[in-house]
Design a protein around this motif. Structure first.
Motif, PDB file in Angstrom:
ATOM      1  N   ALA A 185       1.034  -1.257  -0.296  1.00 13.22           N
ATOM      2  CA  ALA A 185       0.717   0.043  -0.042  1.00 13.22           C
ATOM      3  C   ALA A 185       0.926   1.222   0.299  1.00 13.22           C
ATOM      4  O   ALA A 185       1.652   1.469   0.812  1.00 13.22           O
ATOM      5  N   TYR A 186       0.618   2.460  -1.000  1.00 13.29           N
ATOM      6  CA  TYR A 186       1.260   3.185  -1.315  1.00 13.29           C
ATOM      7  C   TYR A 186       0.140   4.524  -1.104  1.00 13.29           C
ATOM      8  O   TYR A 186      -0.759   4.709  -1.199  1.00 13.29           O
ATOM      9  N   GLU A 187       0.997   6.184  -0.261  1.00 11.83           N
ATOM     10  CA  GLU A 187       0.039   7.084   0.553  1.00 11.83           C
ATOM     11  C   GLU A 187      -0.383   7.652  -1.721  1.00 11.83           C
ATOM     12  O   GLU A 187       0.298   7.684  -2.150  1.00 11.83           O
ATOM     13  N   HIS A 188      -1.482   8.656  -0.435  1.00 10.95           N
ATOM     14  CA  HIS A 188      -2.102   9.425  -2.230  1.00 10.95           C
ATOM     15  C   HIS A 188      -1.018  10.564  -2.353  1.00 10.95           C
ATOM     16  O   HIS A 188      -0.594  10.860  -0.638  1.00 10.95           O
ATOM     17  N   TRP A 189      -1.023  10.893  -3.046  1.00  7.14           N
ATOM     18  CA  TRP A 189       0.380  12.037  -3.681  1.00  7.14           C
ATOM     19  C   TRP A 189      -0.289  13.224  -2.654  1.00  7.14           C
ATOM     20  O   TRP A 189       0.737  13.459  -2.321  1.00  7.14           O
TER      21      TRP A 189
END
Length: 624
Positions: free
Chosen positions: A564-568
């Motif tokens: 999972a990667y955060e929204h910019w």
């Protein structure tokens, strides 16, 4: 000509009391012993001298300090506040979580002015960070050294009705664009939760709507016109410099100022929205069907309950027409228990002076408030008290149960969502298999997240929102994938400042100095939210600390496990050097950071379009 942006101004300079004056003749010593009376006379003269010096300094300050005419009444208030200089203004984001003070806020009215601005700034090496509507919770468009905003470049330039292609200036807001092209029978393919984003901003941060058959918004972009510091104005598309085109579609404002955007639109259509209350067990049984059979679908989870609100949107059937449905409860009936709970809680907290601060006496009539506004006021009573938050969540679950039903409207009306007031937000995106064969990791993630919340006694407000999209071909998009059939889940969490309508209306008016524009925000989802339903500085600080604790737990226990990667627009830069280094390494594993930095060096060698967030997340080799 460029116009200065009229923003709210804050008073922040504190006058300090003068420091004690040292003995002006410290080296002079008496040659003989003085009598007691002469010694006391000397002491008196010394202190009289100090007093005269103090009065003289105060008078000189009073009459010489450069107060503006509107602030002259403050001269009589010693040691209060001095006004900011006329050209210094404070710009804050929608969430009220980030702000900067700047003297340089540029608003060109056409592309020629923009080109001249970028050229001059590059020659002077002066920062002009591109900023859209300022809706990004992390303030990714803010820069103290200077900003450029295209709110005055908001025209629809060309519409090809047959091909459903529209070219616009990047400063046009989503709602303005939709209103202008509806006469052609066109609309955008998908929407985020609100419509106030500028088109340039919404594509640059990788925003999205929901629908497992629909891509993020950057995939609607056919071509871009960029004004770059090093190469001037360039046009890119998948036919003309495709590598740069795909990078620039989600370029975070670092590759050039997006001046014009050409979008692939779709035929305008009415949707029927169906809201129903379910539970985790039913969701697991029907999940694949819900994703594949609905054009738009999202889940709203209510922490500390088993409630899942399922919202589905589909085109109105040309044969059957809209469904005939009579709701069991009116809006007032669905709200009544929430109003009663608020009155009861407000009385309790006002009677108990040892607990949270009570609301102001001049609050609006609660019968006039929407549900999200009333929820914000309930949370404001005691936002970090887990037991109180659980009661608020249960009241929300009951509200949704009484609000089940259908509504019909155009896509831009139906797909919006009242996301509440000011808040801290974390949103992550991760792959969940293919539509034909979902991995079910999205439901697995939410199970573990809810367990984590309960185990750690986190005062997590509702809702936790979950959405889906197909992949993006933009290498810097959190949903990037070379696999055509891959789908992604977006999870949106928050933590509890102002009610949404009260604050949002004031905020959006703030950015209408000449016309109807403002600074970017989206809501997709699995993440965490904490609302800021209070103006009390200490309480906001406590909420902020609780949010980052909540976020850290999800990061350490879930993000790596689910890729999972955060929204910019929601990633927060760590202050700790080791944490920052770990984040940089993690981003490098997922995104085309080397290609992105190479393009930055070529197009913006003096980094005039950059800000602290970009420099920290993507350090160039000579500044790493």
């Amino acid at each position: 000509m460029l116009r200065a942006f009229s923003l709210r101004r804050t008073l922040h300079l504190h006058l300090k009391p003068p420091k004690p004056v040292k003995d002006p003749l410290p080296l002079i010593r008496p040659l003989s012993t003085a009598s007691p009376s002469s010694s006391s006379d000397a002491e008196i003269r010394k202190y009289l001298g100090y007093a005269a010096l103090f009065l003289f300094s105060g008078a000189a300050t009073y009459y010489s300090f450069p107060f503006s005419d509107s602030a002259k009444h403050k001269k009589a208030q010693l040691f209060r506040y001095a006004p900011l200089p006329e050209d210094l203004h404070t710009v804050s984001n929608w969430s009220g979580t980030h702000e900067v003070q700047t003297r340089n806020f540029h608003q060109p009215e056409n592309i020629q002015e923009l080109e001249n601005l970028v050229k001059e700034a590059n020659e002077k090496r002066a920062k002009i960070r591109p900023v859209g509507s300022g809706l990004s919770p992390n303030g990714i468009g803010l820069a103290r050294a200077g900003m450029v905003n295209l709110a005055l470049m908001d025209k629809v330039l060309e519409v090809d009705k047959e091909k459903k292609i529209v070219t616009v200036q990047a400063g046009i807001r989503v709602q303005e664009l939709v209103d202008e092209i509806k006469e052609y029978g066109l609309t955008l393919q998908n929407f985020a939760s609100i419509r106030e984003q500028q088109i340039g901003g919404i594509i640059q941060v990788g925003a999205h709507g929901t629908g497992a058959n629909l891509p993020p918004i950057d995939e609607q972009v056919i071509s871009l016109k960029l004004v770059t510091p090093a190469k001037g104005t360039i046009e890119v598309s998948k036919e003309k410099d495709p590598e740069l085109f795909y990078l620039a579609r989600c370029g975070l404002g670092g590759l050039g100022v997006v001046a014009e955007v050409t979008l692939q639109c779709v035929e305008r259509q009415e949707l029927v929205e169906h809201t129903a209350v379910s539970n985790i067990k039913e969701i697991k049984r029907n999940h694949k069907k819900l994703l594949s059979e609905n054009k738009h679908v999202k889940y709203l989870y209510i922490p500390y309950t088993d409630t899942v609100v399922v919202v589905r949107c589909n085109p109105v059937s040309k044969w059957k027409g809209p469904p005939k449905f009579k709701p069991k409860y009116t809006t007032d009936e669905a709200m009544q228990h929430v109003r009663d709970f608020y009155r009861e809680s407000r009385t309790k907290y006002r009677a108990d002076e040892t607990t949270a601060k009570s609301p102001d006496n001049d609050e609006p009539d609660i019968n006039e408030l929407s549900f999200t506004e009333l929820r914000d006021k309930l949370l404001a009573l005691d936002p970090l008290n887990k037991d109180h938050v659980i009661k608020v969540n249960k009241a929300e679950a009951e509200f949704w149960r009484k609000s089940e039903g259908y509504r019909v409207g155009w896509a831009d009306e139906i797909l919006g969502f009242d996301c509440g007031g000011q808040q801290w937000v974390s949103e992550t995106c991760f792959p969940v298999g293919a539509l034909a064969k979902p991995s079910m990791k999205d439901l697995e993630y939410i199970d573990k997240l809810k367990q984590l919340i309960e185990k750690e006694h986190i005062p997590a407000p509702a809702p936790i929102e979950q959405r889906w999209t197909t992949r993006s071909r933009s290498p810097m998009s959190p949903a990037y994938s070379p696999a055509e059939d891959e789908i992604f889940s977006w999870m949106y969490n928050h933590m509890p400042a102002f009610s949404n309508s009260i604050f949002c209306n004031a905020y959006f008016k703030q950015f209408k100095p000449y016309k109807h524009h403002r600074l970017d925000y989206i809501a997709i989802l699995v993440g965490i939210i904490m609302y800021l339903p209070t103006t009390d500085a200490r309480q906001r600080k406590d909420i902020t600390e609780e949010f980052f604790h909540y976020r850290h737990l999800t990061q350490t226990q879930l993000w790596d496990q689910y890729s999972a990667y955060e929204h910019w627009a929601k990633i927060e830069v760590p202050k700790d050097k080791e944490e920052l280094a770990a984040l940089q390494a993690r981003l490098r594993k997922r995104f085309a950071v080397d290609s992105y930095n190479k393009a930055r060096k070529e197009l913006d060698p003096n980094r005039i379009l950059s800000n602290n967030i970009l420099e920290k997340l993507f350090p160039l080799s000579d500044t790493a």
